[in-house]
Design a protein around this motif. Structure first.
Motif, PDB file in Angstrom:
ATOM      1  N   LEU A 260       0.831  -1.208   0.000  1.00  0.00           N
ATOM      2  CA  LEU A 260       0.000   0.000   0.000  1.00  0.00           C
ATOM      3  C   LEU A 260       0.863   1.255   0.000  1.00  0.00           C
ATOM      4  N   VAL A 261       1.959   1.235   0.772  1.00  0.00           N
ATOM      5  CA  VAL A 261       2.873   2.383   0.770  1.00  0.00           C
ATOM      6  C   VAL A 261       3.367   2.659  -0.650  1.00  0.00           C
ATOM      7  N   GLN A 262       3.780   1.613  -1.343  1.00  0.00           N
ATOM      8  CA  GLN A 262       4.244   1.798  -2.722  1.00  0.00           C
ATOM      9  C   GLN A 262       3.151   2.384  -3.603  1.00  0.00           C
ATOM     10  N   ARG A 263       1.943   1.864  -3.463  1.00  0.00           N
ATOM     11  CA  ARG A 263       0.843   2.311  -4.323  1.00  0.00           C
ATOM     12  C   ARG A 263       0.470   3.774  -4.064  1.00  0.00           C
ATOM     13  N   VAL A 264       0.505   4.188  -2.803  1.00  0.00           N
ATOM     14  CA  VAL A 264       0.247   5.599  -2.496  1.00  0.00           C
ATOM     15  C   VAL A 264       1.326   6.467  -3.135  1.00  0.00           C
ATOM     16  N   TRP A 265       2.575   6.061  -3.023  1.00  0.00           N
ATOM     17  CA  TRP A 265       3.659   6.841  -3.628  1.00  0.00           C
ATOM     18  C   TRP A 265       3.549   6.878  -5.148  1.00  0.00           C
ATOM     19  N   LEU A 266       3.238   5.751  -5.770  1.00  0.00           N
ATOM     20  CA  LEU A 266       3.088   5.740  -7.227  1.00  0.00           C
ATOM     21  C   LEU A 266       1.965   6.670  -7.665  1.00  0.00           C
ATOM     22  N   ASP A 267       0.925   6.761  -6.841  1.00  0.00           N
ATOM     23  CA  ASP A 267      -0.203   7.626  -7.172  1.00  0.00           C
ATOM     24  C   ASP A 267       0.163   9.103  -7.062  1.00  0.00           C
ATOM     25  N   THR A 268       1.274   9.413  -6.363  1.00  0.00           N
ATOM     26  CA  THR A 268       1.760  10.797  -6.315  1.00  0.00           C
ATOM     27  C   THR A 268       2.727  11.079  -7.465  1.00  0.00           C
ATOM     28  N   LYS A 269       2.806  10.133  -8.396  1.00  0.00           N
ATOM     29  CA  LYS A 269       3.644  10.246  -9.600  1.00  0.00           C
ATOM     30  C   LYS A 269       5.140  10.148  -9.283  1.00  0.00           C
ATOM     31  N   ARG A 270       5.474   9.539  -8.163  1.00  0.00           N
ATOM     32  CA  ARG A 270       6.865   9.258  -7.844  1.00  0.00           C
ATOM     33  C   ARG A 270       7.255   7.881  -8.370  1.00  0.00           C
ATOM     34  N   GLN A 271       8.536   7.685  -8.527  1.00  0.00           N
ATOM     35  CA  GLN A 271       9.061   6.344  -8.695  1.00  0.00           C
ATOM     36  C   GLN A 271       9.312   5.765  -7.303  1.00  0.00           C
ATOM     37  N   VAL A 272       9.339   4.453  -7.228  1.00  0.00           N
ATOM     38  CA  VAL A 272       9.594   3.794  -5.946  1.00  0.00           C
ATOM     39  C   VAL A 272      10.770   2.835  -6.095  1.00  0.00           C
ATOM     40  N   HIS A 273      11.747   2.991  -5.224  1.00  0.00           N
ATOM     41  CA  HIS A 273      12.891   2.085  -5.172  1.00  0.00           C
ATOM     42  C   HIS A 273      12.705   1.221  -3.927  1.00  0.00           C
ATOM     43  N   TYR A 274      12.248   0.004  -4.145  1.00  0.00           N
ATOM     44  CA  TYR A 274      11.880  -0.913  -3.074  1.00  0.00           C
ATOM     45  C   TYR A 274      12.906  -2.040  -3.008  1.00  0.00           C
ATOM     46  N   VAL A 275      13.415  -2.307  -1.805  1.00  0.00           N
ATOM     47  CA  VAL A 275      14.407  -3.361  -1.598  1.00  0.00           C
ATOM     48  C   VAL A 275      13.892  -4.313  -0.516  1.00  0.00           C
ATOM     49  N   GLN A 276      14.062  -5.595  -0.755  1.00  0.00           N
ATOM     50  CA  GLN A 276      13.678  -6.612   0.226  1.00  0.00           C
ATOM     51  C   GLN A 276      14.752  -7.694   0.250  1.00  0.00           C
TER      52      GLN A 276
END
Length: 409
Positions: free
Chosen positions: A64-80
């Protein structure tokens, strides 16, 4: 190590809101203000028994955090990460008479399948502890050289007193830390340690256990916390936006990881926000591998449960709350999915403009997914009663639910 395929995220009209989220370190909500690229690290599984509903709930929160950020037109750099060598994994392999590497590979593959089915957005970097070892060894050597670590009978420990900010993530007193350390993989009773809370950075080779070349550290394998620190620093750098995981990781894992990184770099903080998901229980007890009271995503899928219904069951609970998995929770989610699919299958309906704004507002407010579901429920109820003639509304609702909640209608 490769992650899983990404599902397409529909673009919505307008722009989403910045995320206000609860930060464990400050004890309150903060508004995250990433740059054009938002950076997030979420601690991954130890792959000896995956994926139970507690795992799924945690990864759903950070999806959900990623999806909220994507909706603000940001890119997301996610690491796991994947902790693909650790005591619990080795113990399970011995118990079952199985090669530990085969066990890890099989359970990691199953985890990927579950994440794909649940439509969790994959990390950009998905890194196993074993493949991270070449980057971990130099960090341990640097901590030794800086006087922030010390050797004890062939092992290397981190000195928590080397970080003036130690304790700033969990804010626990020393006795609470000591108890949790003993419960969660630490060894506070080991003689010779400078501080009972000092965590292991490098475990010297043990007979019958895997080990790797540690250069001047000697053969061995890495401790739990330095694994995530090495991966996060390599791929995200200091001061990234969110460090995430279950609430049981606040101490010792995230506390120790922050101190490792801060002692290594001299910078502060390791992460701008520490975000923790609640625990999922079954029959009155926290769902955990050690207790064996697990409900597996893969088992539900084999029983024919629609993954979208599983996801709705997770979304019905606020990510920070502790809650209990029951047959009724799943039944309610199955019924909700049927209502929503029936509503968007009609050719027209009530305007969806307000709905899009409501869902965005709910998720921006500390990921309030129950409020977001309630907004869609209201629209579906109006649709069922024939309240509208907007031909584009069902499509907008479907795309909104897909983009922001990860549920395909």
């Amino acid at each position: 190590m490769h992650a899983w395929p990404a599902s397409e995220v529909p673009a919505l009209p307008g722009k989403g809101r910045d995320l206000r989220i609860h930060d464990t370190a400050t004890g309150g909500r903060i508004t995250l203000d990433p740059g054009p690229v938002a950076r997030i690290y979420v601690c991954g599984i130890t792959p000896y028994d995956a994926t139970h509903m507690g795992h799924a709930a945690t990864y759903n929160a950070f999806d959900l955090v990623q999806r909220v950020w994507l909706d603000t037109k940001r890119q997301v750099h996610y690491v796991q990460n994947v902790t693909d060598v650790d005591d619990p994994l080795l113990e399970r392999a011995v118990r079952d008479g199985e090669d530990w590497t085969e066990l890890a590979e099989r359970e990691t593959a199953l985890f990927r399948e579950d994440m794909t089915a649940l439509r969790m957005l994959p990390p950009k970097h998905y890194v196993g502890a074993v493949e991270a070892i070449p980057g971990i060894v130099p960090l341990v050597e640097r901590l030794l050289d800086a006087g922030a670590a010390y050797e004890l009978d062939g092992d290397v420990y981190f000195s928590v007193e080397s970080d003036p900010h130690f304790g700033g993530v969990s804010h626990l007193d020393a006795e609470a830390m000591r108890l949790l350390s003993a419960e969660r993989g630490g060894d506070p009773e080991r003689p010779g340690k400078k501080n009972p809370l000092d965590p292991m950075l490098w475990m010297g080779a043990r007979e019958g256990e895997p080990s790797w070349d540690g250069a001047r550290l000697g053969p061995g394998r890495p401790g739990w916390h330095i694994e995530c620190v090495s991966i996060a620093l390599e791929h995200l750098g200091m001061g990234f936006d969110v460090q995430g995981g279950g609430s049981d990781l606040a101490f010792p894992h995230h506390e120790m990881g922050a101190s490792h990184a801060q002692a290594l770099t001299g910078a502060y903080p390791f992460a701008q926000a520490y975000v923790h998901a609640g625990m999922v229980a079954l029959d009155g007890e926290k769902m955990s591998k050690s207790k064996g009271n697990l409900v597996f995503v893969s088992a539900l899928r084999r029983d024919g449960v629609d993954p979208a219904a599983i996801r709705l069951a997770l979304l019905a609970h606020h990510y920070r709350s502790d809650w209990e998995w029951t047959d009724q929770v799943l039944a309610d989610a199955v019924a909700r999915l049927a209502r929503w699919r029936a509503a968007v299958s009609r050719p027209d309906g009530p305007s969806a403009d307000a709905l899009v704004d409501e869902v965005r507002a709910a998720l921006a407010d500390d990921l309030d997914s129950p409020a977001a579901l309630a907004a869609v429920d209201r629209w579906a109820g109006q649709q069922t009663s024939g309240g509208g003639t907007d031909e584009g509304a069902p499509g907008v609702v479907s795309r909104t639910v897909d983009a922001l909640l990860g549920v395909a209608l």
